[in-house]
Design a protein around this motif. Structure first.
Motif, PDB file in Angstrom:
ATOM      1  N   VAL A 173     -21.682  -4.831 -22.229  1.00 14.75           N
ATOM      2  CA  VAL A 173     -20.240  -4.979 -21.680  1.00 14.75           C
ATOM      3  C   VAL A 173     -20.583  -4.065 -21.264  1.00 14.75           C
ATOM      4  CG1 VAL A 173     -17.771  -5.093 -21.566  1.00 14.75           C
ATOM      5  CG2 VAL A 173     -18.893  -6.465 -22.875  1.00 14.75           C
ATOM      6  N   ALA A 174     -20.566  -3.105 -19.568  1.00 12.68           N
ATOM      7  CA  ALA A 174     -20.149  -1.910 -19.699  1.00 12.68           C
ATOM      8  C   ALA A 174     -18.280  -1.743 -18.957  1.00 12.68           C
ATOM      9  CB  ALA A 174     -20.207  -1.614 -17.429  1.00 12.68           C
ATOM     10  N   ILE A 182     -22.207  -2.648 -10.791  1.00  6.88           N
ATOM     11  CA  ILE A 182     -21.632  -3.959 -10.994  1.00  6.88           C
ATOM     12  C   ILE A 182     -19.599  -3.036 -10.922  1.00  6.88           C
ATOM     13  CG2 ILE A 182     -23.570  -4.752 -12.535  1.00  6.88           C
ATOM     14  CD1 ILE A 182     -22.476  -2.800 -14.952  1.00  6.88           C
ATOM     15  N   LYS A 183     -18.847  -4.031 -11.862  1.00  8.04           N
ATOM     16  CA  LYS A 183     -17.794  -3.361 -11.840  1.00  8.04           C
ATOM     17  C   LYS A 183     -17.387  -3.350 -13.676  1.00  8.04           C
ATOM     18  CE  LYS A 183     -15.616  -4.478  -7.825  1.00  8.04           C
ATOM     19  NZ  LYS A 183     -14.865  -2.877  -7.305  1.00  8.04           N
ATOM     20  N   GLU A 191     -18.773   0.633 -10.627  1.00  7.31           N
ATOM     21  CA  GLU A 191     -17.270   1.419 -10.263  1.00  7.31           C
ATOM     22  C   GLU A 191     -16.593   0.445 -11.134  1.00  7.31           C
ATOM     23  OE1 GLU A 191     -17.697  -1.875  -6.919  1.00  7.31           O
ATOM     24  OE2 GLU A 191     -19.347  -0.647  -5.695  1.00  7.31           O
ATOM     25  N   PRO A 192     -14.774   1.405 -10.886  1.00 11.91           N
ATOM     26  CA  PRO A 192     -14.092   1.623 -11.548  1.00 11.91           C
ATOM     27  C   PRO A 192     -13.241   0.284 -11.449  1.00 11.91           C
ATOM     28  CG  PRO A 192     -14.177   3.359 -10.020  1.00 11.91           C
ATOM     29  CD  PRO A 192     -15.218   2.536  -9.746  1.00 11.91           C
ATOM     30  N   ALA A 193     -12.865   0.000 -12.492  1.00 15.63           N
ATOM     31  CA  ALA A 193     -11.899  -1.863 -13.050  1.00 15.63           C
ATOM     32  C   ALA A 193     -11.035  -1.361 -12.003  1.00 15.63           C
ATOM     33  CB  ALA A 193     -11.919  -2.349 -13.960  1.00 15.63           C
ATOM     34  N   THR A 194     -10.676  -0.772 -11.275  1.00  9.07           N
ATOM     35  CA  THR A 194      -9.425  -0.622 -10.460  1.00  9.07           C
ATOM     36  C   THR A 194      -9.819   0.183  -9.001  1.00  9.07           C
ATOM     37  OG1 THR A 194      -7.805  -0.829 -12.429  1.00  9.07           O
ATOM     38  CG2 THR A 194      -7.056  -0.056  -9.917  1.00  9.07           C
TER      39      THR A 194
END
Length: 715
Positions: free
Chosen positions: A382-383, A328-329, A412-415
């Motif tokens: 929420v991650a 996921i993100k 995975e990182p949001a950015t």
């Protein structure tokens, strides 16, 4: 620094050697009076003298080994020996050296009596007086009792060493041991004073015949056996776990060593604001809103066919081993629905290393009930973090994780990081030993995995150790960086090569590198080159031979430092000291080697009490002979020091810290996630036998129960 296991093994071995060496003279010295007057008695006294002297030398050796332990590993590794075990030997040893040894020497060097063929009355009387003197000396309690008291002290010290190593943490047992030593020594003195009066005369001794002595010995043996059996039954009964109890009902509550200012603040805050109670079920993730990602995991039995041809009866999520990777993100709302198809004991999902709200933690009997066949349970959170994690059942986890209820969980990182144009390979690798005789697997495969990777590809391998023992992995064919530990990015990681990566049980390393033009191979260090992952430009090739002796990667000095939120000089609100030992005893009715925390096993282990917002420090001291990967749920710990030496590299944040034998770690965290959290050894067999404790925020309660009469057995 000496090897802890070797030095501690020698130290423990000396207790057994001393017990044997003191037992022989303790039995022999009381029989000296029955030896014929003259050379025979002197000879027996010499043997007793030599054995007693040897025992005293071994006792000196114990002090030497204790000093070496102190010099190499510190005060906490000898505290129980110095304050608990050794004094039981020291006092009798001093008296033996000062009183018994000179008397034995005089008796062993005394000249034999020469009785003339024709004796006048005066000469006969002189011989009788000398014979009386010999026997008085041989039966003297001043000579016999110190030696036997030394043997009793050695027995008590060895018993405490192997049965109750954390004796100073249980002062009542230490008092019992001293009571036994003093009472036993007094009884021996009375007994041998009577024997001296009876046997310390000239003339023929009338010793009890062999049958009487045999019956006396048999009676003593039966009495000791009866006492031992009774004690074992009582110990076994007291070790039985309650049929039903709350995880919050530890018998030992530890509030930590609070600084004076923190105490004043806590008392003032307590008086000003009463503690609000809250149930763990209210500490949940968002219960409304459309989730960004939804997953459905079905726990079920399945047959797993491995590449080697082995077929294993396993427990799985969605029929897969390992379970499906969840990716996921960061920042997304995730919803996972767990269904139990046919696992009768029930299942859960724990998100290992992820700081979820307490109700989503997935621990049977603490944050939820185990999900039985035909039932469902929904997890929503929420991650907030990014990084490499994994999930597994926390119901009978020692068995269920072993059989396959686990999977990778990647956030995975949001950015996105790095060049978007560069080709990338992001691959999770789950190291695990599957039960049923399957052996070590990598992503469920027990052979050599091969994958084609274009040179220049930016590779990220997410290494997950889902086994109960440390994993030693090697990466051959390229230099690399350790980019993250337990989901936490390393600040300015160095480029390294030819180092072994030691992953704690439950721990994770992310390694990154640019794919070279030659093959890259990663495998367990002790495995052959027919097991592991081979990356190559064409997807073929032979794996290189692994190096047997590479240095171990050290996270304590890796990367560049950053500003820390707290350090060794910080004033902490709570300070917990946790000593890990091994002892022989009963747990839930079974006699076994027990892995203890502060001399106790669950539910008698410490319940660490904290308040939200407090700074908490913990010190781990491993005096046992195995690694203990300590896993704290719901928080990440900052490693402050190892073996008294402060960490110097990038901030080392971890949720699963491997504490090897002889190691001492200081770690700290902020109590910012209210709830009831497990803190346990992630060698799951150790946890199942009681190496479990909890971190509890004040005011938090749990409606769930554990025990034989409930559905919940978290370990």
């Amino acid at each position: 620094m000496p090897d802890f296991e070797a030095l501690a093994g020698v130290d423990q071995g000396l207790y057994l050697i001393l017990l044997l060496l003191t037992l022989l003279p303790a039995l022999g010295v009381k029989s000296l009076v029955f030896r014929p007057i003259g050379g025979a008695m002197a000879s027996s006294a010499r043997w007793t003298f030599c054995l007693t002297g040897l025992a005293l030398l071994v006792s000196l050796g114990q002090w030497g080994s204790t000093w070496l332990l102190y010099e190499s590993f510190g005060w906490l590794y000898i505290k129980d020996k110095l304050l608990g075990f050794l004094p039981l030997i020291l006092l009798p040893a001093i008296v033996t050296a000062m009183v018994s040894i000179p008397r034995l020497w005089r008796l062993s060097t005394r000249h034999p009596i020469v009785v003339p063929f024709v004796a006048v009355q005066g000469m006969a009387r002189a011989s009788a007086d000398e014979e009386t003197a010999w026997r008085q000396e041989a039966a003297a309690p001043e000579m016999i009792v110190p030696i036997q008291a030394l043997s009793l002290g050695a027995f008590l010290a060895a018993t405490l060493q192997f049965i109750l190593p954390s004796v100073t943490l249980q002062k009542e047992m230490l008092m019992i041991a001293w009571g036994v030593l003093l009472a036993g020594s007094s009884a021996l003195w009375i007994w041998h004073s009577w024997r001296q009066q009876r046997y310390g005369q000239s003339g023929i001794l009338h010793r009890s015949n062999l049958i009487v002595r045999f019956l006396q010995g048999t009676f003593v043996l039966l009495l000791l056996t009866a006492c031992s059996v009774t004690w074992l039954k009582l110990e076994r009964q007291s070790s039985l776990l309650p049929d039903q109890m709350s995880m919050t009902n530890h018998t030992t509550i530890d509030t930590g060593k609070m600084q004076a200012s923190a105490v004043d603040h806590a008392q003032h805050a307590s008086a000003a604001t009463p503690i609000q109670t809250i149930r763990v079920t209210d500490l949940s993730g968002p219960q409304t809103g459309v989730p960004d990602r939804q997953f459905r995991l079905i726990a079920q039995k399945a047959k797993i066919h491995l590449p080697s041809g082995k077929v294993v009866e396993a427990l799985t999520y969605n029929g897969q081993y390992p379970g499906p990777e969840l990716r996921i993100k960061q920042g997304e709302l995730i919803e996972v629905v767990l269904e139990n198809k046919d696992i009768p004991e029930g299942v859960t999902i724990h998100w290992h290393g992820l700081n979820v709200p307490n109700a989503e933690d997935g621990v049977a009997g603490a944050t939820q009930d185990a999900v039985l066949p035909g039932e469902k349970h929904r997890y929503r959170f929420v991650a907030q973090q990014s990084g490499t994690y994994w999930y597994h059942s926390h119901q009978q986890s020692a068995e269920q994780v072993k059989k396959g209820l686990l999977g990778a969980f990647v956030i995975e990182p949001a950015t996105p990081t790095g060049s978007p144009a560069a080709p990338k390979l992001d691959l999770s690798l789950v190291h695990h030993k599957l039960g049923g005789g399957a052996g070590i697997t990598l992503n469920g495969m027990d052979g050599l995995l091969k994958e084609r990777v274009v040179p220049g590809t930016q590779v990220r391998l997410r290494l997950i150790n889902a086994d109960s023992f440390p994993a030693t992995l090697q990466l051959q064919g390229t230099s690399f960086q350790v980019a993250a530990i337990d989901g936490n990015e390393i600040h300015e990681p160095n480029l390294i090569a030819n180092q072994t990566l030691l992953l704690a049980a439950g721990g994770r390393y992310d390694v990154t590198f640019s794919m070279p033009k030659q093959s890259v191979f990663i495998s367990q260090s002790k495995a052959s080159n027919e097991h592991g992952l081979l990356l190559s430009p064409d997807g073929t090739g032979e794996a290189p031979v692994l190096h047997p002796d590479l240095p171990v990667f050290d996270p304590a000095s890796y990367g560049s430092p950053q500003t820390l939120p707290f350090d060794l000089l910080t004033r902490y609100d709570r300070d917990f000291r946790l000593v890990f030992d091994v002892q022989l005893g009963f747990y839930n009715g079974q006699l076994d080697g027990l892995w203890t925390i502060n001399g106790k096993v669950f539910p008698n282990t410490p319940m660490m009490m904290v308040k939200e917002g407090e700074l908490v420090k913990m010190t781990f001291i491993n005096r046992s002979y195995m690694d203990h990967p300590m896993h704290l749920h719901g928080h990440h710990m900052l490693v402050l020091s190892r073996n008294g030496i402060p960490t110097t590299g990038s901030p080392w944040w971890t949720d699963t810290l491997n504490v090897a034998p002889g190691e001492t770690y200081e770690v700290a965290f902020r109590a910012d996630n209210p709830g009831l959290w497990m803190d346990h050894c992630h060698n799951l067999n150790h946890a199942a036998s009681g190496m479990t404790m909890h971190l509890l925020y004040e005011g938090v309660t749990s409606p769930f129960q554990v025990g034989h009469q409930t559905r919940n057995q978290p370990e």
